[in-house]
Design an enzyme around this catalytic site. Structure first.
Site, PDB file in Angstrom:
ATOM      1  N   LYS A  22       0.844  -1.213   0.000  1.00 36.14           N
ATOM      2  CA  LYS A  22       0.000   0.000   0.000  1.00 36.14           C
ATOM      3  C   LYS A  22       0.870   1.251   0.000  1.00 36.14           C
ATOM      4  O   LYS A  22       0.664   2.168  -0.784  1.00 36.14           O
ATOM      5  CB  LYS A  22      -0.879  -0.001   1.248  1.00 36.14           C
ATOM      6  CG  LYS A  22      -1.524   1.338   1.576  1.00 36.14           C
ATOM      7  CD  LYS A  22      -2.421   1.293   2.786  1.00 36.14           C
ATOM      8  CE  LYS A  22      -1.735   1.547   4.073  1.00 36.14           C
ATOM      9  NZ  LYS A  22      -1.510   2.963   4.416  1.00 36.14           N
ATOM     10  N   ASN A  23       1.906   1.253   0.855  1.00 40.01           N
ATOM     11  CA  ASN A  23       2.687   2.485   1.042  1.00 40.01           C
ATOM     12  C   ASN A  23       3.728   2.708  -0.042  1.00 40.01           C
ATOM     13  O   ASN A  23       4.461   3.687  -0.011  1.00 40.01           O
ATOM     14  CB  ASN A  23       3.323   2.504   2.433  1.00 40.01           C
ATOM     15  CG  ASN A  23       2.249   2.628   3.515  1.00 40.01           C
ATOM     16  OD1 ASN A  23       1.091   2.917   3.206  1.00 40.01           O
ATOM     17  ND2 ASN A  23       2.607   2.366   4.745  1.00 40.01           N
ATOM     18  N   CYS A 118      -5.008  12.332  12.773  1.00 38.19           N
ATOM     19  CA  CYS A 118      -5.743  11.059  12.714  1.00 38.19           C
ATOM     20  C   CYS A 118      -5.543  10.378  14.067  1.00 38.19           C
ATOM     21  O   CYS A 118      -4.901  10.905  14.970  1.00 38.19           O
ATOM     22  CB  CYS A 118      -5.228  10.191  11.568  1.00 38.19           C
ATOM     23  SG  CYS A 118      -3.638   9.474  11.905  1.00 38.19           S
ATOM     24  N   ARG A 123       0.145  14.367  12.797  1.00 35.64           N
ATOM     25  CA  ARG A 123       0.553  14.178  11.400  1.00 35.64           C
ATOM     26  C   ARG A 123       0.751  15.513  10.658  1.00 35.64           C
ATOM     27  O   ARG A 123       0.124  15.781   9.656  1.00 35.64           O
ATOM     28  CB  ARG A 123      -0.447  13.305  10.644  1.00 35.64           C
ATOM     29  CG  ARG A 123      -0.925  12.037  11.313  1.00 35.64           C
ATOM     30  CD  ARG A 123       0.060  10.906  11.344  1.00 35.64           C
ATOM     31  NE  ARG A 123       0.457  10.353  10.081  1.00 35.64           N
ATOM     32  CZ  ARG A 123      -0.158   9.338   9.462  1.00 35.64           C
ATOM     33  NH1 ARG A 123      -1.234   8.827   9.974  1.00 35.64           N
ATOM     34  NH2 ARG A 123       0.298   8.869   8.316  1.00 35.64           N
ATOM     35  N   ILE A 125       2.483  18.535   8.306  1.00 41.25           N
ATOM     36  CA  ILE A 125       3.158  18.424   6.999  1.00 41.25           C
ATOM     37  C   ILE A 125       4.223  19.516   6.842  1.00 41.25           C
ATOM     38  O   ILE A 125       4.633  19.844   5.741  1.00 41.25           O
ATOM     39  CB  ILE A 125       2.135  18.515   5.843  1.00 41.25           C
ATOM     40  CG1 ILE A 125       1.375  19.851   5.881  1.00 41.25           C
ATOM     41  CG2 ILE A 125       1.173  17.339   5.847  1.00 41.25           C
ATOM     42  CD1 ILE A 125       0.608  20.143   4.594  1.00 41.25           C
ATOM     43  N   ASP A 126       4.711  20.028   7.977  1.00 42.75           N
ATOM     44  CA  ASP A 126       5.690  21.130   7.923  1.00 42.75           C
ATOM     45  C   ASP A 126       6.952  20.756   7.149  1.00 42.75           C
ATOM     46  O   ASP A 126       7.530  21.591   6.434  1.00 42.75           O
ATOM     47  CB  ASP A 126       6.052  21.580   9.334  1.00 42.75           C
ATOM     48  CG  ASP A 126       6.552  20.427  10.184  1.00 42.75           C
ATOM     49  OD1 ASP A 126       5.873  19.383  10.233  1.00 42.75           O
ATOM     50  OD2 ASP A 126       7.651  20.544  10.755  1.00 42.75           O
ATOM     51  N   LEU A 127       7.374  19.495   7.215  1.00 39.92           N
ATOM     52  CA  LEU A 127       8.614  19.102   6.521  1.00 39.92           C
ATOM     53  C   LEU A 127       8.392  19.018   5.005  1.00 39.92           C
ATOM     54  O   LEU A 127       9.291  19.347   4.222  1.00 39.92           O
ATOM     55  CB  LEU A 127       9.128  17.772   7.072  1.00 39.92           C
ATOM     56  CG  LEU A 127       9.503  17.808   8.557  1.00 39.92           C
ATOM     57  CD1 LEU A 127       9.901  16.418   9.052  1.00 39.92           C
ATOM     58  CD2 LEU A 127      10.616  18.821   8.823  1.00 39.92           C
ATOM     59  N   ASP A 307       4.488   0.552  12.142  1.00 37.75           N
ATOM     60  CA  ASP A 307       3.264  -0.063  11.610  1.00 37.75           C
ATOM     61  C   ASP A 307       3.103  -1.511  12.036  1.00 37.75           C
ATOM     62  O   ASP A 307       2.081  -2.130  11.771  1.00 37.75           O
ATOM     63  CB  ASP A 307       3.251  -0.002  10.073  1.00 37.75           C
ATOM     64  CG  ASP A 307       3.096   1.403   9.585  1.00 37.75           C
ATOM     65  OD1 ASP A 307       3.274   1.639   8.382  1.00 37.75           O
ATOM     66  OD2 ASP A 307       2.817   2.285  10.418  1.00 37.75           O
ATOM     67  N   VAL A 329       7.837   6.942  16.939  1.00 37.74           N
ATOM     68  CA  VAL A 329       7.524   7.607  15.666  1.00 37.74           C
ATOM     69  C   VAL A 329       6.258   8.453  15.764  1.00 37.74           C
ATOM     70  O   VAL A 329       6.231   9.610  15.343  1.00 37.74           O
ATOM     71  CB  VAL A 329       7.408   6.570  14.532  1.00 37.74           C
ATOM     72  CG1 VAL A 329       6.979   7.228  13.235  1.00 37.74           C
ATOM     73  CG2 VAL A 329       8.725   5.819  14.358  1.00 37.74           C
ATOM     74  N   ARG A 399      -8.817  -0.462   4.413  1.00 38.17           N
ATOM     75  CA  ARG A 399      -8.054   0.550   3.686  1.00 38.17           C
ATOM     76  C   ARG A 399      -6.689  -0.006   3.312  1.00 38.17           C
ATOM     77  O   ARG A 399      -6.111   0.364   2.301  1.00 38.17           O
ATOM     78  CB  ARG A 399      -7.831   1.777   4.588  1.00 38.17           C
ATOM     79  CG  ARG A 399      -8.996   2.676   4.796  1.00 38.17           C
ATOM     80  CD  ARG A 399      -8.546   3.851   5.619  1.00 38.17           C
ATOM     81  NE  ARG A 399      -7.259   4.316   5.140  1.00 38.17           N
ATOM     82  CZ  ARG A 399      -6.327   4.890   5.905  1.00 38.17           C
ATOM     83  NH1 ARG A 399      -6.555   5.074   7.180  1.00 38.17           N
ATOM     84  NH2 ARG A 399      -5.176   5.290   5.415  1.00 38.17           N
TER      85      ARG A 399
END
Ligand code: EPZ
Length: 420
Positions: A22-23, A118, A123, A125-127, A307, A329, A399
């Site tokens: 998936k990833n 989530c 989560r 997204i600054d990077l 994960d 993480v 998902r």
């Protein structure tokens, strides 16, 4: 709403075929936006998230032909490239943010609904945005959206404060069409980054160093279409390896890359599980001797994958002796602990550390699936619990795992999917 009914199952025995990752497939689908030519992607897992990405690419203007029966999708560009990802699509799948880099590279603008947090963490997204700025983009945020704009992207260098998988992927894709040389330092090293780089290089990109902490990208004028088979899913692989362990079974996993699951294999061996590389793939046996505890600390690849933390925690409730788990993480990836404790586990959380007592006799209960991997942990616990475990909100699971219940059923698990 559908749910799983899981009952105590004997040792799982048999062979399971692992699906595509998936990833890996999600960033690769996003990268198809970098060219006007056709891309064909094989070994695609039939997942809700893949379907959601297909819908997002459609809304951007791509023509996507999903052929899930043959695990393949065919992506052709539409005439117009809309450079926005709307909230109703982004809220369904955070990985929508991965279209930002390609859209910025192709059209000079990308406006994406902020993914928001989530169950497992904020989560941010600054990077991702720091990387786009390093390539010359201006960033604006407002009304729940973030917009990146640049007349022309030029190569730059960016140091990632955390080796973020998504930020590494987004910056790689944006840099592929930037003018000049880009360096990403402290980059994520996951196998999915390597698979994306291999796909991009087949399109004509010049990406070097994927899989290490320093990635160099030489921008090119344009990229062409290509055909690519996605790598097997190392987290699905790890999940079924733990399924063999928790049920004291004997499972052969096919379509696997042993190198991608080294940390999980190492920890299973510490617990007394036998893991053997064979012709067909990997054989996992836990029927040879009693299992004992071990400690886990999740880290970016090649460390123990976050994960796999919930699934492994379910196993640790059944082995001899106490265990420690440290989640480094994500800041909130212990939502499954409350659910496991409702089944009779004895897990205490101290900050980022979980202390798990072993040899617990789990009892079936009604539980919820708080996120994708927590759901997998509930299924694994249900296989060992006395009585019936009803797991609701399984859409999270679907998902990220293709034919999840079917694959377990084929191994002898007592699991069925019912409509609530
Ligand atoms: C990817 O998410 C995976 N998703 C996740 O898998 C996986 O858990 C994660 O990588 C870590 O391996 C996909 O690939 C689609 P990150 P991503 O950016 O890219 C912080 C699953 O179960 N961070 O590496 O979102 C962040 O808060 C999912 O399949 C920033 O601070 O993960 C987190 O603490 C769950 N700023 C840490 O980095 C940023 O700009 C790791 O996040 C980006 C991230």
């Amino acid at each position: 709403m559908a749910k799983y009914i899981v009952q105590k199952s004997g040792p799982l025995v048999g062979t399971v075929e692992i699906s595509g990752a998936k990833n890996a497939v999600l960033p690769i689908m996003a990268a198809s936006l970098l060219t006007d030519e056709e891309c064909e992607i094989l070994e695609v897992p039939a997942l809700r998230d893949v379907d959601a990405m297909c819908k997002l690419l459609h809304s951007i203007g791509s023509k996507v032909n999903e052929d899930f029966d043959n695990n393949r999708i065919h992506i052709k560009k539409g005439n117009i490239l809309f450079n926005e990802a709307p909230y109703e699509l982004v809220k369904r799948m955070r990985a929508s943010i991965l279209t930002m880099g390609p859209l910025l590279a192709r059209t000079g603008r990308a406006r994406i609904a902020l993914p928001g947090g989530c169950a497992i963490g904020a989560r941010p997204i600054d990077l991702h945005l720091k990387g786009f700025q390093a390539l010359g983009a201006d960033i604006e945020q407002g009304h729940g959206y973030v917009e990146a704009k640049a007349k022309k992207l030029t190569g730059g260098s960016v140091y990632l404060d955390f080796p973020s998988v998504g930020a590494t992927e987004n910056i790689m894709m944006a840099a592929a069409l930037a003018e000049g040389h880009t360096i990403i330092e402290n980059a994520a090293e996951e196998p999915e980054i390597v698979d994306l780089a291999n796909f991009m290089n087949k399109m004509g990109a010049k990406v070097k160093g994927a899989g290490t902490d320093t990635i160099r990208i030489e921008g090119v004028k344009e990229l062409r279409g290509t055909k690519h088979s996605v790598i097997p899913d190392r987290i699905e692989t790890g999940t079924f390896m733990v399924a063999a362990a928790i049920t004291r079974g004997d499972i052969i996993l096919k379509n696997v890359v042993p190198d991608h699951v080294r940390p999980v294999v190492a920890k299973l061996i510490e617990c007394g599980v036998s893991v053997e590389e064979i012709e067909e793939g990997i054989r996992v046996r836990a029927d040879l001797k009693p299992l004992v505890s071990t400690d886990i600390k999740t880290m970016p690849y090649p460390g123990f994958p976050t994960d796999m933390q919930p699934q492994f925690m379910a196993l640790l409730t059944t082995v001899k002796g106490p265990s420690l788990v440290v989640e480094t993480v994500f800041e909130n990836r212990y939502m499954h602990v409350g659910e496991l404790n409702r089944m009779g586990a004895d897990i205490k959380i101290e900050g980022r550390t979980a202390i798990i007592q072993g040899e617990r006799k789990l009892q079936g209960a009604q539980v919820i699936c708080t996120d994708l991997r927590a759901g997998a942990a509930m299924v694994l616990a249900g296989l060992m619990a006395e009585g019936i475990t009803e797991i609701s909100e399984i859409y999270h699971l679907e998902r990220g795992y293709a034919s999840f219940a079917e694959k377990f059923h084929l191994l002898g698990a007592n699991i069925k999917k019912v409509q609530d």
